[in-house]
Structure formats: structure tokens, C-alpha cells
Write a protein that holds these residues in place. Structure first.
Motif, PDB file in Angstrom:
ATOM      1  N   ASP A 125      27.498  28.176  21.238  1.00  0.00           N
ATOM      2  CA  ASP A 125      28.840  27.754  20.839  1.00  0.00           C
ATOM      3  C   ASP A 125      29.456  26.705  21.742  1.00  0.00           C
ATOM      4  OD1 ASP A 125      29.105  29.288  23.073  1.00  0.00           O
ATOM      5  OD2 ASP A 125      30.695  30.579  22.298  1.00  0.00           O
ATOM      6  N   GLY A 126      28.664  26.137  22.660  1.00  0.00           N
ATOM      7  CA  GLY A 126      29.204  25.111  23.542  1.00  0.00           C
ATOM      8  C   GLY A 126      29.563  25.624  24.921  1.00  0.00           C
ATOM      9  N   THR A 127      29.649  26.947  25.097  1.00  0.00           N
ATOM     10  CA  THR A 127      30.073  27.451  26.406  1.00  0.00           C
ATOM     11  C   THR A 127      28.965  27.258  27.443  1.00  0.00           C
ATOM     12  OG1 THR A 127      29.461  29.659  25.678  1.00  0.00           O
ATOM     13  CG2 THR A 127      31.788  29.100  25.557  1.00  0.00           C
ATOM     14  N   SER A 147      28.113  21.880  19.256  1.00  0.00           N
ATOM     15  CA  SER A 147      27.812  23.321  19.265  1.00  0.00           C
ATOM     16  C   SER A 147      29.045  24.109  18.835  1.00  0.00           C
ATOM     17  CB  SER A 147      27.396  23.778  20.669  1.00  0.00           C
ATOM     18  OG  SER A 147      26.276  23.059  21.128  1.00  0.00           O
ATOM     19  N   ALA A 148      30.206  23.713  19.375  1.00  0.00           N
ATOM     20  CA  ALA A 148      31.440  24.448  19.081  1.00  0.00           C
ATOM     21  C   ALA A 148      31.828  24.317  17.611  1.00  0.00           C
ATOM     22  CB  ALA A 148      32.566  23.950  19.981  1.00  0.00           C
ATOM     23  N   ILE A 149      31.581  23.148  17.037  1.00  0.00           N
ATOM     24  CA  ILE A 149      31.890  22.970  15.605  1.00  0.00           C
ATOM     25  C   ILE A 149      30.934  23.804  14.757  1.00  0.00           C
ATOM     26  CG2 ILE A 149      31.896  21.316  13.682  1.00  0.00           C
ATOM     27  CD1 ILE A 149      32.692  19.167  15.826  1.00  0.00           C
ATOM     28  N   ALA A 150      29.643  23.740  15.098  1.00  0.00           N
ATOM     29  CA  ALA A 150      28.641  24.398  14.259  1.00  0.00           C
ATOM     30  C   ALA A 150      28.785  25.915  14.256  1.00  0.00           C
ATOM     31  CB  ALA A 150      27.241  24.009  14.718  1.00  0.00           C
ATOM     32  N   ASP A 152      31.464  27.577  14.418  1.00  0.00           N
ATOM     33  CA  ASP A 152      32.721  28.002  13.830  1.00  0.00           C
ATOM     34  C   ASP A 152      32.729  27.614  12.348  1.00  0.00           C
ATOM     35  OD1 ASP A 152      35.389  28.197  12.979  1.00  0.00           O
ATOM     36  OD2 ASP A 152      36.136  27.829  15.004  1.00  0.00           O
ATOM     37  N   LYS A 153      32.500  28.601  11.484  1.00  0.00           N
ATOM     38  CA  LYS A 153      32.326  28.291  10.062  1.00  0.00           C
ATOM     39  C   LYS A 153      33.553  27.587   9.488  1.00  0.00           C
ATOM     40  CE  LYS A 153      29.190  32.232   9.286  1.00  0.00           C
ATOM     41  NZ  LYS A 153      27.951  31.559   9.676  1.00  0.00           N
ATOM     42  N   ARG A 154      34.755  27.877  10.006  1.00  0.00           N
ATOM     43  CA  ARG A 154      35.952  27.196   9.503  1.00  0.00           C
ATOM     44  C   ARG A 154      35.913  25.707   9.874  1.00  0.00           C
ATOM     45  NH1 ARG A 154      42.005  28.195  11.781  1.00  0.00           N
ATOM     46  NH2 ARG A 154      40.796  28.462  13.674  1.00  0.00           N
ATOM     47  N   GLN A 155      35.646  25.403  11.139  1.00  0.00           N
ATOM     48  CA  GLN A 155      35.642  23.993  11.564  1.00  0.00           C
ATOM     49  C   GLN A 155      34.464  23.238  10.943  1.00  0.00           C
ATOM     50  OE1 GLN A 155      38.280  23.248  12.715  1.00  0.00           O
ATOM     51  NE2 GLN A 155      39.064  24.992  13.860  1.00  0.00           N
ATOM     52  N   MET A 156      33.322  23.914  10.888  1.00  0.00           N
ATOM     53  CA  MET A 156      32.135  23.297  10.284  1.00  0.00           C
ATOM     54  C   MET A 156      32.435  22.866   8.845  1.00  0.00           C
ATOM     55  SD  MET A 156      28.628  25.310   9.382  1.00  0.00           S
ATOM     56  CE  MET A 156      29.475  26.244   8.103  1.00  0.00           C
ATOM     57  N   LYS A 157      33.116  23.741   8.098  1.00  0.00           N
ATOM     58  CA  LYS A 157      33.420  23.408   6.696  1.00  0.00           C
ATOM     59  C   LYS A 157      34.374  22.216   6.605  1.00  0.00           C
ATOM     60  CE  LYS A 157      32.571  28.064   4.873  1.00  0.00           C
ATOM     61  NZ  LYS A 157      31.621  27.816   3.780  1.00  0.00           N
ATOM     62  N   HIS A 158      35.328  22.115   7.542  1.00  0.00           N
ATOM     63  CA  HIS A 158      36.208  20.940   7.556  1.00  0.00           C
ATOM     64  C   HIS A 158      35.402  19.665   7.741  1.00  0.00           C
ATOM     65  CE1 HIS A 158      39.910  23.421   8.962  1.00  0.00           C
ATOM     66  NE2 HIS A 158      39.891  23.262   7.661  1.00  0.00           N
ATOM     67  N   VAL A 159      34.504  19.700   8.721  1.00  0.00           N
ATOM     68  CA  VAL A 159      33.713  18.505   9.037  1.00  0.00           C
ATOM     69  C   VAL A 159      32.790  18.157   7.865  1.00  0.00           C
ATOM     70  CG1 VAL A 159      31.941  17.594  10.595  1.00  0.00           C
ATOM     71  CG2 VAL A 159      33.879  18.861  11.526  1.00  0.00           C
ATOM     72  N   ARG A 306      24.438  14.607  11.349  1.00  0.00           N
ATOM     73  CA  ARG A 306      25.247  13.484  11.843  1.00  0.00           C
ATOM     74  C   ARG A 306      26.716  13.849  11.865  1.00  0.00           C
ATOM     75  NH1 ARG A 306      21.919   9.806   9.063  1.00  0.00           N
ATOM     76  NH2 ARG A 306      20.337   9.170  10.556  1.00  0.00           N
ATOM     77  N   ALA A 307      27.160  14.553  10.802  1.00  0.00           N
ATOM     78  CA  ALA A 307      28.591  14.844  10.667  1.00  0.00           C
ATOM     79  C   ALA A 307      29.106  15.647  11.865  1.00  0.00           C
ATOM     80  CB  ALA A 307      28.860  15.592   9.365  1.00  0.00           C
ATOM     81  N   ILE A 308      28.331  16.634  12.308  1.00  0.00           N
ATOM     82  CA  ILE A 308      28.827  17.428  13.451  1.00  0.00           C
ATOM     83  C   ILE A 308      28.489  16.755  14.781  1.00  0.00           C
ATOM     84  CG2 ILE A 308      28.682  19.619  12.169  1.00  0.00           C
ATOM     85  CD1 ILE A 308      26.381  20.284  14.327  1.00  0.00           C
TER      86      ILE A 308
END
Ligand SMILES: Nc1ncnc2c1ncn2[C@@H]1O[C@H](COP(=O)(O)OP(=O)(O)O)[C@@H](O)[C@H]1O
Ligand SMILES: [Mg+2]
Length: 378
Positions: A125-127, A147-150, A152-159, A306-308
Motif C-alpha cells: 500500500d505504499g507504506t 501502491s497507495a492508489i492501487a 484503495d479500491k475507491r481511489q483506484m476506481k476514480h483513477v 499507466r493510469a495509476i
């Protein structure tokens, strides 16, 4: 006449393999690490296996992941010598902590690159990536932000939405809103999505905390269950009779993508933790799907990567509804499972990159990314 100088000792890069960890995917990580430890080319790399216990202690396990009885999952055992990663005038080194009686720090040697074989929170998760980046240690896989975006299903879906990728309809429940007015949350979800739905903690993995719910009572239980793991719950429209396809992606600036593989799991429930790691799973590589569907998977997989802003590796998962001719991106995993049941090694094998070569390539990509001064973020 000159005197012979002693033969130069070959210096192989030293790889820190991290596994276990604090997440509920501790055991899965141990299974993945077994494969990675087996696959690392010992002529090209020295290897230091470090298991992270469930309470977060880093321990030196020279023999790697402990052997376990059939049908049980491995864990990092208690009692191995504790180590920390620190920066010294010799660069990053592993230091053994003195035991309770005091004493001095033990030098366990340098670390040139890290392979975090960790899944879920505190690993994928990026930590841990932030910890390694702050110490200047190159590591395999996505950087801190990706890592942090991927995870997190909410943020991933935004991206993914911003990148125009097709996805299943979803909504989000936040704990404070649920506690303040549960009926309003339920009414909104039912109007927007209809049954069945899938309730998921935003930041987990391996199907932990996920429930398929078919009515209001089950929805309440599903949200409550997901809230045990996260204060953010993603609720999705449930898809029936979909096939699950997965593509492997590797690379930094230039990426390689595999054709999709398909996971076929027994039982009519869904691909839950039990089905993933304890029951037999059938993997088909490549998946038996029409050529245009396979091509779309590979295209979407590269776009999702690429998106994330991924680098190193990722696995991109899809739902394929053959009857409705719909292909949806489900998720991206930046440290895909590398267990004997996992899809990532065999899709690469089928694409002409055997597991040992895959692991060497990932280590090379990690070193390349860190050497490309400033071109890649931490
Ligand atoms: N919206 C959905 N419709 C149908 N099945 C789903 C849906 N979401 C998840 N699943 C099932 O649950 C599994 C785990 O969900 P996923 O979102 O991939 O979580 P994880 O990050 O834990 O792997 C999927 O592989 C699939 O079998
Ligand atoms: Mg998944």
C-alpha cells in the motif's frame, strides 16, 4: 615482476526478500515468498530473507519460509533474531538488534535491492515502499503513490474512471455516515445498484472482508463486516455468470503485457479466500476467449498500469460477461500473488517468460528505476 593480487571477490547485488507482515494476507505473502526465494538466480544475486511477524518485527530467517504441514498455511515464526534496516556510511545495511542482555548491534551486511513480497496493508500500500525510498533502497514494484492508489479500491476506481476504463457500477459507504443514518445509506445503495451487491473494505486483498449480498439484511451484515477492516466500504453491483480474466504487466517506461489467463474456481459462491488458497483452482493460460476480447484485456491492462503510474509489475483483473459481451476492469494489484495457485507466474510462462527469468527481470527493473535519477518518484 609483479606480485599476484588476490582474486577479486565477485560482488553480487544483495537482495532483501521481505515477507509475512502485519496484514491479514500474512500467510499468502509467505506462500508467495517461497516461490520468489526459490526463483532468485543465486549466481547473480545474494539473498537475505527477512520475515516480518504479524506484530511487525523484522526477523532474519536464513532458511526462508518455514515448511508447514499439508493443508496449513505458513507464517513467520516467533523467536528469530530481530533486525532493522539502516543507512550507514556503507549504504543501507541490515543490523541485528542486541538481545535483552544488551550488547552491540550485529552487522548482517549490505542491502542493494529489496523485493517486498508482501500483500495488503503495510506491504502493498505504499507504506513499506515509503520506508525503503526514504532509506534510498531500490525496490521491486510500484512506487509509493501508485501502491497507495492501487490498494484503495475507491481511489483506484476514480483513477480508472478518469482514464476512461469500463468498470462495474459502485458506490461508497463511510463509517461516520453509516453510523449517523444507516437507512439513508441503504436506500441510496439499493436505488443505485440493486441486488445482488458485493461489499468490500476499500483497502484489503485476497477477498478478505468481502461478501456477496442478495437482500437488505445481508447488505447490513456485509457493510458491517467490511467496516471491521476499513472505515471506507466500496459497494458494487454484483455480476452473475462472469468469467475472471487476468493480465500480467511488467516494465518501467516501456511495458510488456501478457494475454489474459482465466481463473476457474470450484463452487458457486465466489472466489473467496478459501477458494483462492486452500482449494484446487484451475488456471487457463492463455484464456479461451475471442481474440478481440484478449486484445482488449491487454490494452486495458496497459492503460490501467499507466493510469495509476505503476512500475515494475502489476496484475490487472477483469470481469468478462460473455453473454452480455461486456468486459470490465475489476482491479489492479501491484504485488500480485506469486503462490503456486497464482496467475501471475503462469501467464508470464505462457507468454514466454519463465518464473526465474521473470524474477530476474523484476530485480533489474527495480535497479533501473532507482538508477534513473529523478525519472521515477520514490
Ligand atoms: N462486482 C462483483 N460481481 C461479481 N463477483 C465479484 C464482484 N466483485 C468481486 N467479485 C468476486 O470476489 C472476488 C474478490 O474481489 P476483488 O474485488 O478482486 O477483491 P480482492 O482485492 O480481495 O481480490 C473476485 O475475484 C470475484 O470472484
Ligand atoms: Mg481480486
Amino acid at each position: 615482476m609483479t606480485t599476484d593480487s588476490p582474486p577479486a571477490t565477485p560482488t553480487r547485488p544483495r537482495v532483501l526478500v521481505l515477507f509475512g507482515g502485519r496484514s491479514s494476507e500474512h500467510e499468502v505473502s509467505c506462500l508467495s515468498a517461497r516461490g520468489v526465494l526459490w526463483a532468485i538466480d543465486r549466481d547473480a544475486y545474494d539473498v537475505v530473507p527477512v520475515g516480518i511477524t504479524k506484530d511487525g518485527r523484522w526477523t532474519l530467517l536464513p532458511d526462508g519460509v518455514p515448511v508447514t504441514r499439508e493443508g496449513t498455511l505458513p507464517q513467520v515464526p516467533a523467536g528469530a533474531p530481530e533486525v532493522v534496516l539502516a543507512v550507514t556510511d556503507r549504504g543501507a545495511v541490515l543490523l541485528g538488534l542486541p538481545d535483552e542482555g544488551g550488547g552491540t548491534l550485529v552487522d548482517h551486511g549490505p542491502v542493494d535491492v529489496c523485493f517486498p513480497v508482501l500483500h495488503g496493508p503495510y506491504g502493498e500500500d505504499g507504506t513499506i515502499q515509503g520506508h525503503l525510498a526514504s532509506l534510498g533502497v531500490p525496490y521491486v514494484g510500484a512506487d509509493v503513490a501508485a501502491s497507495a492508489i492501487a490498494i484503495d479500491k475507491r481511489q483506484m476506481k476514480h483513477v480508472f474512471a478518469a482514464a476512461g476504463l469500463p468498470q462495474v457500477a459502485h458506490d461508497v459507504v463511510l463509517r461516520p455516515d453509516w453510523e449517523a443514518d444507516r437507512d439513508a445509506e441503504l436506500a441510496r445503495l439499493e436505488a443505485a445498484l440493486g441486488f445482488p451487491m458485493f461489499t468490500k473494505p476499500a483497502r484489503q486483498g485476497s477477498s478478505i472482508g468481502i461478501t456477496r449480498v442478495a437482500d437488505r439484511a445481508a447488505l447490513v451484515e456485509g457493510v458491517e463486516e467490511a467496516l471491521r477492516y476499513d472505515r471506507v466500504v466500496v459497494v458494487e453491483q454484483g455480476l452473475d455468470d462472469v468469467r475472471e480474466l487476468e493480465c500480467g504487466v511488467i516494465g518501467n517506461d516501456e511495458v510488456r503485457v501478457t494475454p489474459p489467463g482465466e481463473t476457474i474456481h470450484a463452487g458457486d459462491a465466489f472466489y473467496d479466500f478459501e477458494a483462492k488458497y486452500l482449494a484446487p483452482v484451475e488456471l487457463r493460460c492463455p484464456a479461451d476467449v475471442p481474440a478481440d476480447v484478449a486484445a482488449a484485456c491487454s490494452r486495458y491492462a496497459a492503460a490501467a498500469y499507466r493510469a495509476i503510474g505503476a512500475r515494475g509489475m502489476a496484475r490487472v483483473d477483469f470481469f468478462y460477461d460473455a453473454a452480455g459481451e461486456r468486459l470490465l476492469v475489476n482491479e489492479i494489484n501491484t504485488i500480485p500473488g506469486l503462490t503456486p495457485q497464482s496467475m501471475f507466474p503462469p501467464v508470464w510462462e505462457a507468454a514466454g517468460l519463465p518464473f526465474k527469468q521473470l524474477i530476474s527481470t523484476l530485480l533489474e527493473l527495480a535497479i533501473e528505476a532507482s538508477a534513473a535519477d529523478g525519472r521515477f518518484s520514490p
